[in-house]
Each structure stands twice: as structure tokens, then as C-alpha cells.
Design a protein around this motif. Sequence first.
Motif, PDB file in Angstrom:
ATOM      1  N   LEU A 204       0.808  -1.232   0.000  1.00 29.80           N
ATOM      2  CA  LEU A 204       0.000   0.000   0.000  1.00 29.80           C
ATOM      3  C   LEU A 204       0.840   1.281   0.000  1.00 29.80           C
ATOM      4  O   LEU A 204       0.524   2.213  -0.747  1.00 29.80           O
ATOM      5  N   PRO A 205       1.911   1.368   0.801  1.00 25.47           N
ATOM      6  CA  PRO A 205       2.694   2.607   0.757  1.00 25.47           C
ATOM      7  C   PRO A 205       3.227   2.909  -0.640  1.00 25.47           C
ATOM      8  O   PRO A 205       3.186   4.050  -1.083  1.00 25.47           O
ATOM      9  N   GLY A 206       3.694   1.876  -1.325  1.00 28.20           N
ATOM     10  CA  GLY A 206       4.197   2.065  -2.681  1.00 28.20           C
ATOM     11  C   GLY A 206       3.103   2.534  -3.614  1.00 28.20           C
ATOM     12  O   GLY A 206       3.298   3.452  -4.420  1.00 28.20           O
ATOM     13  N   PHE A 207       1.930   1.909  -3.490  1.00 35.02           N
ATOM     14  CA  PHE A 207       0.801   2.301  -4.343  1.00 35.02           C
ATOM     15  C   PHE A 207       0.436   3.762  -4.122  1.00 35.02           C
ATOM     16  O   PHE A 207       0.228   4.523  -5.076  1.00 35.02           O
ATOM     17  N   LEU A 208       0.393   4.183  -2.862  1.00 34.63           N
ATOM     18  CA  LEU A 208      -0.003   5.568  -2.576  1.00 34.63           C
ATOM     19  C   LEU A 208       1.049   6.565  -3.056  1.00 34.63           C
ATOM     20  O   LEU A 208       0.699   7.653  -3.521  1.00 34.63           O
ATOM     21  N   ARG A 212       0.424   9.596  -5.907  1.00 38.19           N
ATOM     22  CA  ARG A 212       0.785  11.023  -5.890  1.00 38.19           C
ATOM     23  C   ARG A 212       1.446  11.427  -7.198  1.00 38.19           C
ATOM     24  O   ARG A 212       1.149  12.482  -7.765  1.00 38.19           O
ATOM     25  N   PHE A 213       2.338  10.593  -7.687  1.00 38.96           N
ATOM     26  CA  PHE A 213       2.957  10.883  -8.985  1.00 38.96           C
ATOM     27  C   PHE A 213       1.914  10.844 -10.088  1.00 38.96           C
ATOM     28  O   PHE A 213       1.956  11.622 -11.038  1.00 38.96           O
ATOM     29  N   ALA A 214       0.960   9.918  -9.951  1.00 40.50           N
ATOM     30  CA  ALA A 214      -0.055   9.750 -10.984  1.00 40.50           C
ATOM     31  C   ALA A 214      -0.915  10.996 -11.107  1.00 40.50           C
ATOM     32  O   ALA A 214      -1.284  11.410 -12.208  1.00 40.50           O
ATOM     33  N   ARG A 269      -2.397  12.883   0.019  1.00 43.29           N
ATOM     34  CA  ARG A 269      -1.582  12.827   1.236  1.00 43.29           C
ATOM     35  C   ARG A 269      -2.440  12.533   2.451  1.00 43.29           C
ATOM     36  O   ARG A 269      -2.004  11.840   3.376  1.00 43.29           O
ATOM     37  N   LEU A 270      -3.659  13.057   2.445  1.00 41.50           N
ATOM     38  CA  LEU A 270      -4.581  12.788   3.551  1.00 41.50           C
ATOM     39  C   LEU A 270      -4.904  11.291   3.600  1.00 41.50           C
ATOM     40  O   LEU A 270      -4.853  10.655   4.660  1.00 41.50           O
ATOM     41  N   VAL A 271      -5.222  10.747   2.411  1.00 44.85           N
ATOM     42  CA  VAL A 271      -5.501   9.309   2.327  1.00 44.85           C
ATOM     43  C   VAL A 271      -4.290   8.528   2.827  1.00 44.85           C
ATOM     44  O   VAL A 271      -4.413   7.582   3.610  1.00 44.85           O
ATOM     45  N   GLN A 272      -3.111   8.973   2.386  1.00 41.16           N
ATOM     46  CA  GLN A 272      -1.872   8.321   2.794  1.00 41.16           C
ATOM     47  C   GLN A 272      -1.751   8.293   4.322  1.00 41.16           C
ATOM     48  O   GLN A 272      -1.441   7.266   4.909  1.00 41.16           O
ATOM     49  N   LEU A 276      -1.949   4.851   6.443  1.00 38.88           N
ATOM     50  CA  LEU A 276      -0.644   4.359   6.875  1.00 38.88           C
ATOM     51  C   LEU A 276      -0.355   4.727   8.326  1.00 38.88           C
ATOM     52  O   LEU A 276       0.784   4.986   8.686  1.00 38.88           O
ATOM     53  N   THR A 277      -1.396   4.749   9.165  1.00 41.24           N
ATOM     54  CA  THR A 277      -1.169   5.113  10.567  1.00 41.24           C
ATOM     55  C   THR A 277      -0.229   4.125  11.246  1.00 41.24           C
ATOM     56  O   THR A 277       0.367   4.447  12.270  1.00 41.24           O
TER      57      THR A 277
END
Lengths: 284, 261
Positions: A204-208, A212-214, A269-272, A276-277
Motif C-alpha cells: 500500500l505505501p508504494g501504491f499511494l 501522488r505521482f499519478a 496525502r490525507l488518504v496516505q 498508513l497510521t
Amino acid sequence: MSDHTPAPGAGPERSTTVPLPERRARRRGPGPGPRVPGLLALGPLLLLTVWFVGSATGLIEERTLSAPWTVARTAADLISAGTLQEHLLASAGRALLGLGVGVTTGLALALVAGLSRIGEGLVDGPMQINRAVPNLALLPLLILWFGIGEEMKVITIALAVVVPIYVHTHNALSAIDQRYVELAETLGTGRATFIGRVVLPGALPGFLLGLRFAVTAAWLSLVVVEQVNSTNGLGYMMTLAGSYGQTDVIVVGLVVYAVLGLLLDGLVRLVQRRALTWRRTLEG
Amino acid sequence: MASHTGRLTLAPPTEGAPLTTEAPAVRVRGLTRGFDGRAVLRGVDLDIARGEFVALLGRSGSGKSTLLRAVAGLDHGVAGAGDVDTPESVSMVFQDSRLLPWQRVLANVTLVLPGPGARERGRAALTEVGLEGRERAWPHELSGGELQRAALARSLVREPRLLLADEPFGALDALTRTRMQDLLLRLTERHRPAVLLVTHSVDEAIVLADRVVVLSEGVVAADLRVDLAAPREVAAPGFAALRARLLSLLGVDREERATGE
């Protein structure tokens, strides 16, 4: 622990009432030091000031760049006439559609490549080629294939989005710690549990990050495709203004692009942060 | 990998029952393993009775981790021969807790538990290891000892027939390690899995195990029953003698000799 105040002979039993020798100025560590609130606004404020002062003194000609107050008035006019909203809606629709198609495709391809060797053999090569070719260089071909309508625009955006999603998700999938795979094996987890609770959350961290780049990539492509051939959209509005020399309209378009870009990035970033808590990062 | 030896009873084996007449929980025969042509295990035979606690000692490179991984079935692609029979349900505790960082503690414990009742069983397991109230904590919020407690809960909540442990307390400080040893002893006495514990600490082996197996150069160099009364403290009679013997088997016999005999 800390390297300042190296009081000689300072043991744990030192009395707290003894006046400490005056501390020398805090030595700066190798890092940039603590954050000062509001300091990040310094650069943007300086730019705004230059713009204001330059326009007021006539150093910046109206032909080159409209004055801030002209831009504000034009923006108000465009909004009250409903033109800005119309173009904005058209642009946002394209961007979101392209983003949606691109994210779904990129994620699916990354999973295929990450979870099976055959899938990797099939998918990874073409994706690396797609990555190596500057996305917008495909535009002439895409126009030939799909015409100059909405289809071409959405596909161009989607193609730009697929790359960062795929690359970062696939990377995260292949970087999943072998120790967790081993753990899953000793626990005898089934394939579904393994994918759902080890593989996907781990990637998930990689996807998020890819997301952002997307978002940035979608925005970039949007500007270009809307300047190719359109009858609506922010890019169209700005191209038209360019041919009439209306720098105020162009600046309005730029500001809207910037605001929307920042908003979307903030959203991701909010979703991130929410998703990712479990991570303890330097960002805190 | 697993052999089915027709275990129908759910009750733990009764104390004092002649263990020898039952099929052992673990049966290793003629196990050889090698890496890059270098033999690490050269024909290991090992039986572990049901409910028996075996500690595996050996110097670095003696092959104890290789043996444990072979018993766990984690050594895919490693060259070797031999038979390994283990029960169907095996749990493993690693030196690091291996809690999934993206799952809360309770979810980590119930990772493979089936459907209804899983949460309650997970909660009970956490209470058993002294982590009640930490169900919703993230792994990074736990201390090293707490992480290993959670890992123990995750291993035992499945009621395994065999518990494998690879230096589970090796990364903990001395005080925490002692408390964790007590906890492991209590838990294994209650759940009665067969245990194979790899450790580099002679004292840990003596305190915990029913039997200590010393591995040297890929073969079983010694297989000693620990007949010491509980609690097995370092000052208990017989402790020092056993320790000296094990240390000399491990090739460490300078000062321990003096205190031992």
C-alpha cells in the motif's frame, strides 16, 4: 545522549540546585535545524510582492503579464459569466476519468506482474518500454488511432497515470519482506489471506506514492491534450486567450491549475496519512 | 511434509504416561543438508516426544538453525536428504517478532484463525501473555518484550502440536529475557506442545528444557535429559555441573570448569 552541555563530571546524582554553568550557544547539528512556522510561505510571498510592485510601477508591462488586480477582476468576471466553472468541470471530468482508468489498469497490471512469474514476464517488459517512451510523444499516434475526441484525451491521461502506479506498486510488491512470507508459510495461511493481509497492505505505501505521482502526471497530460483540439476545458480557455493576448485569462487558468493540483495532492496525502497510521515515519 | 499419526484425542498427554509407546511428535532420520557443497547437517536423528521440551544448543555454524528450518519446512531449495515427520499444526517463533506492522496486535494474533470466535480466542491469548488492553496497539508501539509476547500469543492461539523457536529471546535484555523464559515455561506447561528451542544460552536451555541436544559439526554430539527440580535456578544443586558439562561439549571450558566442579 545529547552533545551540548558537556558538563564535566555530571553524574546522575548531581544536585539540581547547583547553578549550571551558562550554556554556550546551542551548536547546530548537521540537519537543517527545527522548522520555523510560516517560513515555507517565504518564497511564494516574495514572488507575489515582486509581481505587485512590478505591475504597480509599470516595470512589468500589461502585455507581458497582467497586474494581479486585473487577474482578480477577470477571474470574477469569468466566474459570474459561468465560463470558468464550465471549463473547470470539463477539465476535472477528463482528469478524473483518465485517473480512474489509469489507476485501475496500473494496479491490476502490477498485481499480475507481482504475484506471478508468468505475469511478470508478460507485463513487465511492455511497461518498462511504456515508461521509457515520453508519454506525450505518443500523442500523434494516439490522435491517429482515436481521433481528436474525448477518447484520445482520456486514453492519453490514463497512459500517463498507468506508469507511476505500476512502477511503484510493482516495486513495493517485490520488496515485501521475505520474513513475512516465511511467517505466512509457518502459519499455513491460504493464498487469499496471504494476498489480502500480507501482500496488499505491504504494498500500500508504494501504491499511494505512485498515486501522488499519478495525480501530477494526469494534470500534466490534461494541459497538453486540451491544447491539442478542444472546445472546452481550462487548457482550451488558455490557448484561446493566448491567441488574443489575454495574459489575465492565462494567469487565471494557471492559478486554477495550481490550486487544483495542490488540492488533489493534499487529498492523496490525507488518504496516505489515514491509511498508513501503522507507519512511524520521520514525518511523524 | 506432515505425517498423520492418527491423533484423535484433544486432551493433552497425561503426565507420567509412558511417552515411548506413543509415536513421537517429531521424528527426524538421517537428515543431511548442505549449502554450496559444504555439508551443514551430516545425518541427524532426533525424536521429540509429545509435550516434550527440547533445547538445541550448538556453536555458530553447528547447523542448529538449519535443523530447525528443516523441521519447519522452510528450507526450500536447500540440498539434502533424510526424513522429517512433524505434526499437522506447527507454530514458529522467530528471533524478531514478525508481527505484521500494518495490522493491529489483535489482528496479528488472529491472522489465521477461522471466522467466529477468533477475536475472543485472540483476546484470551493476549491476556494469557499479559498483553490485555493492548489489542488495538500497532506493533511499533510495543517494546521488544511485548512484541515477543504477542508473537508467542500468535503461535499458541492455534494450539500447535509443535512449537519451534529460533532464539526467540536472543534480542532481549537480560531482565526481560528471564521474564519471557518464565512465561514460555508457564505457557508450554499449560498448552503442552512439543517444543524445539534453538538457543545459544546454556543457562536458558537448562532452565527451560526437559532435554538438551548439543549439535556439533552437523551431528548430534550429546543428548542429555535435564533432571533438575523446579524452579531451576542457577544456584540449584546440579545446575552448575550440568552447565559445565554442556559448556565443555560446546568447547567453552575455561572459568566455568573452576566454578562447576
